[in-house]
Design a protein around this motif. Structure first.
Motif, PDB file in Angstrom:
ATOM      1  N   SER A  99       4.192   9.733 -10.213  1.00 29.29           N
ATOM      2  CA  SER A  99       3.819   9.468 -10.887  1.00 29.29           C
ATOM      3  C   SER A  99       2.697  10.814 -11.365  1.00 29.29           C
ATOM      4  CB  SER A  99       2.569   8.572 -11.178  1.00 29.29           C
ATOM      5  OG  SER A  99       2.232   8.917 -12.485  1.00 29.29           O
ATOM      6  N   LEU A 100       2.083  11.414 -10.011  1.00 25.65           N
ATOM      7  CA  LEU A 100       0.998  12.497 -10.599  1.00 25.65           C
ATOM      8  C   LEU A 100       2.156  14.148 -10.263  1.00 25.65           C
ATOM      9  CD1 LEU A 100      -1.849  12.109  -7.945  1.00 25.65           C
ATOM     10  CD2 LEU A 100      -1.972  12.066 -10.438  1.00 25.65           C
ATOM     11  N   LYS A 101       3.330  13.534  -9.496  1.00 28.23           N
ATOM     12  CA  LYS A 101       3.956  14.901  -9.813  1.00 28.23           C
ATOM     13  C   LYS A 101       5.336  15.353 -11.438  1.00 28.23           C
ATOM     14  CE  LYS A 101       7.074  18.008  -7.952  1.00 28.23           C
ATOM     15  NZ  LYS A 101       6.595  19.204  -7.890  1.00 28.23           N
ATOM     16  N   LEU A 102       5.216  14.379 -11.729  1.00 31.97           N
ATOM     17  CA  LEU A 102       5.779  14.000 -12.940  1.00 31.97           C
ATOM     18  C   LEU A 102       4.665  14.247 -13.884  1.00 31.97           C
ATOM     19  CD1 LEU A 102       8.044  10.874 -13.261  1.00 31.97           C
ATOM     20  CD2 LEU A 102       8.668  12.585 -13.086  1.00 31.97           C
ATOM     21  N   THR A 123       0.412  -1.212  -0.223  1.00 32.35           N
ATOM     22  CA  THR A 123       0.060  -0.184  -0.347  1.00 32.35           C
ATOM     23  C   THR A 123       0.819   1.527   0.114  1.00 32.35           C
ATOM     24  OG1 THR A 123      -2.051  -1.074   1.059  1.00 32.35           O
ATOM     25  CG2 THR A 123      -1.816   1.074   1.370  1.00 32.35           C
ATOM     26  N   VAL A 124       2.267   1.149   1.332  1.00 32.20           N
ATOM     27  CA  VAL A 124       3.271   2.740   0.877  1.00 32.20           C
ATOM     28  C   VAL A 124       3.430   3.046  -0.399  1.00 32.20           C
ATOM     29  CG1 VAL A 124       4.629   3.799   2.670  1.00 32.20           C
ATOM     30  CG2 VAL A 124       3.272   2.391   3.292  1.00 32.20           C
ATOM     31  N   THR A 125       3.577   1.254  -0.675  1.00 33.94           N
ATOM     32  CA  THR A 125       4.868   1.634  -2.329  1.00 33.94           C
ATOM     33  C   THR A 125       3.967   2.426  -3.076  1.00 33.94           C
ATOM     34  OG1 THR A 125       6.133  -0.198  -1.048  1.00 33.94           O
ATOM     35  CG2 THR A 125       6.245   0.262  -3.852  1.00 33.94           C
ATOM     36  N   SER A 126       2.319   1.731  -3.970  1.00 36.93           N
ATOM     37  CA  SER A 126       2.275   2.360  -4.182  1.00 36.93           C
ATOM     38  C   SER A 126       1.275   3.397  -4.176  1.00 36.93           C
ATOM     39  CB  SER A 126       0.275   1.091  -4.221  1.00 36.93           C
ATOM     40  OG  SER A 126       0.604   0.149  -4.674  1.00 36.93           O
ATOM     41  N   LEU A 127       0.892   3.840  -3.025  1.00 29.87           N
ATOM     42  CA  LEU A 127       0.736   5.252  -2.685  1.00 29.87           C
ATOM     43  C   LEU A 127       1.973   6.018  -2.928  1.00 29.87           C
ATOM     44  CD1 LEU A 127      -1.030   5.492   0.471  1.00 29.87           C
ATOM     45  CD2 LEU A 127      -2.044   6.209  -1.423  1.00 29.87           C
ATOM     46  N   ALA A 128       2.730   6.198  -2.639  1.00 27.69           N
ATOM     47  CA  ALA A 128       4.489   6.769  -2.983  1.00 27.69           C
ATOM     48  C   ALA A 128       4.375   6.892  -4.343  1.00 27.69           C
ATOM     49  CB  ALA A 128       5.549   5.885  -2.140  1.00 27.69           C
ATOM     50  N   SER A 129       4.625   5.717  -5.435  1.00 28.44           N
ATOM     51  CA  SER A 129       4.457   5.797  -6.927  1.00 28.44           C
ATOM     52  C   SER A 129       3.020   6.581  -7.374  1.00 28.44           C
ATOM     53  CB  SER A 129       3.988   4.078  -7.606  1.00 28.44           C
ATOM     54  OG  SER A 129       3.869   3.887  -8.752  1.00 28.44           O
TER      55      SER A 129
END
Length: 179
Positions: free
Chosen positions: A29-32, A19-25
């Motif tokens: 992705s949104l920032k990019l 869950t933490v990895t998915s949220l961070a990813s």
């Protein structure tokens, strides 16, 4: 710790890590995507500014050539080619004025001033050119100086947009009757 508790602990920590990895990813992705959007936005503005400044460069180039007539008076070469070429020059001026939102206010001011001088043009373009040689040369020189200053900062989009948002929206209309 029994086996069942160990399995639940391992599964819950795996689930938490996923869950933490998915949220961070997802956040990364949104920032990019946001950065890509800003890059494309700035690139589009820069492309429009480059096109507008290329038009200004053409105006400057068309006013660089001068001729000294037999009477010793100078005039810009653009007036020696006849009405059709002068109309093409006026179209170039109008094109720059239409692209004014992508130009600095100083560039726009000098282009408008050249256009204002041209309001008095008549059929005898060479005589008009002689009568207005100095004022057109001064405006061309001012335009060229501002162009050189602006071109070095053309890529600075944020300050340009800020200057445009702070510009006065008042327009000084030319009173044609008094010209």
């Amino acid at each position: 710790m029994d086996t069942k508790t160990l399995i639940v602990t391992i599964l819950s920590s795996s689930f938490l890590a996923a869950t933490v990895t998915s949220l961070a990813s997802g956040l990364f992705s949104l920032k990019l995507k946001k950065n890509d959007f800003l890059y494309d936005f700035h690139k589009n503005i820069l492309d429009k500014r480059i096109m507008a400044y290329e038009t200004v460069e053409s105006i400057i180039a068309s006013l660089r050539g001068s001729i000294v007539d037999q009477d010793g008076l100078s005039y810009h070469q653009v007036f020696s080619f006849g009405n059709e070429e002068f109309i093409n020059h006026l179209i170039l001026i109008q094109s720059a004025m239409k692209q004014g939102m992508w130009l600095s206010s100083d560039i726009t001011k000098h282009i408008n001033q050249i256009n204002y001088i041209y309001l008095n043009a008549d059929e005898d373009l060479i005589e008009f050119g002689k009568d207005n040689y100095e004022s057109i040369a001064n405006e061309r020189n001012n335009l060229e100086n501002v162009f050189a200053r602006d071109i070095s900062k053309l890529h600075e989009i944020e300050p340009f947009l800020l200057s445009k948002s702070n510009e006065s929206n008042e327009y000084n209309f030319v009173n044609v009757k008094s010209v």
